[in-house]
Design a protein around this motif. Structure first.
Motif, PDB file in Angstrom:
ATOM      1  N   VAL A 175       0.838  -1.202   0.000  1.00  0.00           N
ATOM      2  CA  VAL A 175       0.000   0.000   0.000  1.00  0.00           C
ATOM      3  C   VAL A 175       0.875   1.256   0.000  1.00  0.00           C
ATOM      4  O   VAL A 175       0.613   2.223  -0.721  1.00  0.00           O
ATOM      5  N   LEU A 217      -0.976  -3.455  -5.640  1.00  0.00           N
ATOM      6  CA  LEU A 217      -2.304  -3.555  -5.054  1.00  0.00           C
ATOM      7  C   LEU A 217      -2.838  -4.982  -5.104  1.00  0.00           C
ATOM      8  O   LEU A 217      -3.539  -5.421  -4.179  1.00  0.00           O
ATOM      9  N   ILE A 227      -6.656   3.726  -3.784  1.00  0.00           N
ATOM     10  CA  ILE A 227      -6.126   2.501  -3.196  1.00  0.00           C
ATOM     11  C   ILE A 227      -7.240   1.737  -2.494  1.00  0.00           C
ATOM     12  O   ILE A 227      -7.364   0.506  -2.635  1.00  0.00           O
ATOM     13  N   THR A 244       2.311  -0.448  -9.839  1.00  0.00           N
ATOM     14  CA  THR A 244       1.310  -0.111  -8.825  1.00  0.00           C
ATOM     15  C   THR A 244       0.159  -1.114  -8.829  1.00  0.00           C
ATOM     16  O   THR A 244      -0.331  -1.520  -7.762  1.00  0.00           O
ATOM     17  N   THR A 245      -0.269  -1.521 -10.005  1.00  0.00           N
ATOM     18  CA  THR A 245      -1.327  -2.530 -10.097  1.00  0.00           C
ATOM     19  C   THR A 245      -0.887  -3.822  -9.432  1.00  0.00           C
ATOM     20  O   THR A 245      -1.654  -4.448  -8.673  1.00  0.00           O
ATOM     21  N   ARG A 283      -7.876  -1.913  -4.051  1.00  0.00           N
ATOM     22  CA  ARG A 283      -7.522  -3.017  -3.166  1.00  0.00           C
ATOM     23  C   ARG A 283      -8.767  -3.610  -2.523  1.00  0.00           C
ATOM     24  O   ARG A 283      -8.894  -4.825  -2.347  1.00  0.00           O
ATOM     25  N   ALA A 289       2.075   1.928  -3.362  1.00  0.00           N
ATOM     26  CA  ALA A 289       1.026   2.475  -4.224  1.00  0.00           C
ATOM     27  C   ALA A 289       0.761   3.945  -3.936  1.00  0.00           C
ATOM     28  O   ALA A 289       0.395   4.702  -4.846  1.00  0.00           O
TER      29      ALA A 289
END
Length: 306
Positions: A36, A221, A48, A217-218, A52, A39
């Motif tokens: 997290v 998450l 987020i 980032t994907t 998530r 991200a």
């Protein structure tokens, strides 16, 4: 209870398995926090929560379905569940906001004041009785938090207060958890909470905007959703396999994982006074667990995630 009676009541092998599950759960929660935090370098906390939360909701509802825990929604619509959901939302957004600026180990260390806050809340709102030893443990534990936060010094940041806000909201969440119907499956409650966080994150997106997410980032998450679901399953299994008073102190291993992950991923190391404050908080928490076990009141929250 004598040692031999304790061994007969709960086999050591069960306690060792439960301890291993609890350590695995804390590793999962620490990985969730690290992913997290990664991200937050690219997208807003609301996004987020939405992304998530959606992933975690799918995983938890699938688990609830697999275990036959999806059932008519009557008890899930009760007031305690609703208030639990509200405080869970507030705890999540305040903790994720704090992670945008705080070192991972610092945020995790401050959050370890949660058992102390839960005990204090149980005294104030549930009418539970606490002796002078546990009152002293609460005061010493919060002194450790003050050492970590260090208000009025150069190292103070308002984001430390965001973690404290998350602690207060998490304590309120767990107090309302105690008020829920005992027939409600924990997995189903967690799934509803994850879904609520998703909806709340989506509701905030028009105000903060949606940003395109990189592959990194994907992936972070996705990893966070898997890690928090894994941690939840392990912590529930740990509390069902072993004796709670034996297993509960192992949840403080999350600090070790947070320090290691903070160093490996973010090149962060806690300062000397952060380590001192963390040791005080952990020591107070372990003593609190010991005292509560002696009066047969140990109750561990079903999840430690954010």
């Amino acid at each position: 209870m004598s040692f031999l009676a304790f061994r007969r009541a709960v086999p050591l092998s069960d306690n060792l398995r439960a301890a291993g599950l609890m350590v695995a759960a804390m590793c999962g929660f620490a990985l969730n926090d690290a992913m997290v935090k990664l991200a937050t370098q690219e997208i807003e906390p609301a996004q987020i929560m939405a992304v998530r939360g959606a992933m975690a909701s799918v995983l938890l509802f699938a688990l609830a379905w697999w275990r036959g825990m999806l059932r008519p929604a009557g008890p899930i619509l009760s007031a305690p569940v609703a208030w639990r959901t509200v405080f869970d939302l507030l705890a999540t957004i305040s903790y994720i906001t704090a992670l945008t600026q705080l070192p991972l180990a610092n945020a995790s260390a401050i959050f370890q004041a949660l058992p102390l806050a839960i005990t204090l809340g149980a005294v104030l709102f549930l009418g539970e009785k606490v002796g002078w030893r546990r009152w002293l443990a609460i005061l010493v534990g919060f002194l450790g938090v003050v050492i970590i936060v260090r208000p009025g010094t150069e190292g103070f940041t308002v984001y430390s207060l965001a973690v404290l806000a998350s602690v207060v909201c998490s304590a309120a969440r767990d107090i309302f958890t105690r008020k829920m119907s005992r027939g409600l499956p924990s997995v189903l409650v967690a799934a509803v909470g994850a879904l609520s966080i998703t909806v709340f994150g989506l509701a905030l997106l028009p105000f903060v905007g949606w940003r395109a997410m990189s592959v990194e980032t994907t992936a972070a998450l996705c990893g966070a959703a898997l890690a928090i679901a894994f941690g939840y399953v392990c912590v529930v299994a740990a509390t069902r396999v072993g004796e709670v008073g034996f297993v509960a102190p192992f949840r403080y291993t999350i600090l070790l994982f947070a320090i290691v992950l903070g160093f490996l991923i973010f090149a962060e190391l806690p300062a000397f006074w952060d380590m001192v404050g963390s040791a005080i908080v952990v020591g107070s928490g372990i003593y609190m667990i010991y005292r509560e076990r002696r009066v047969s009141r140990v109750k561990l929250a079903p999840t430690q995630g954010h």
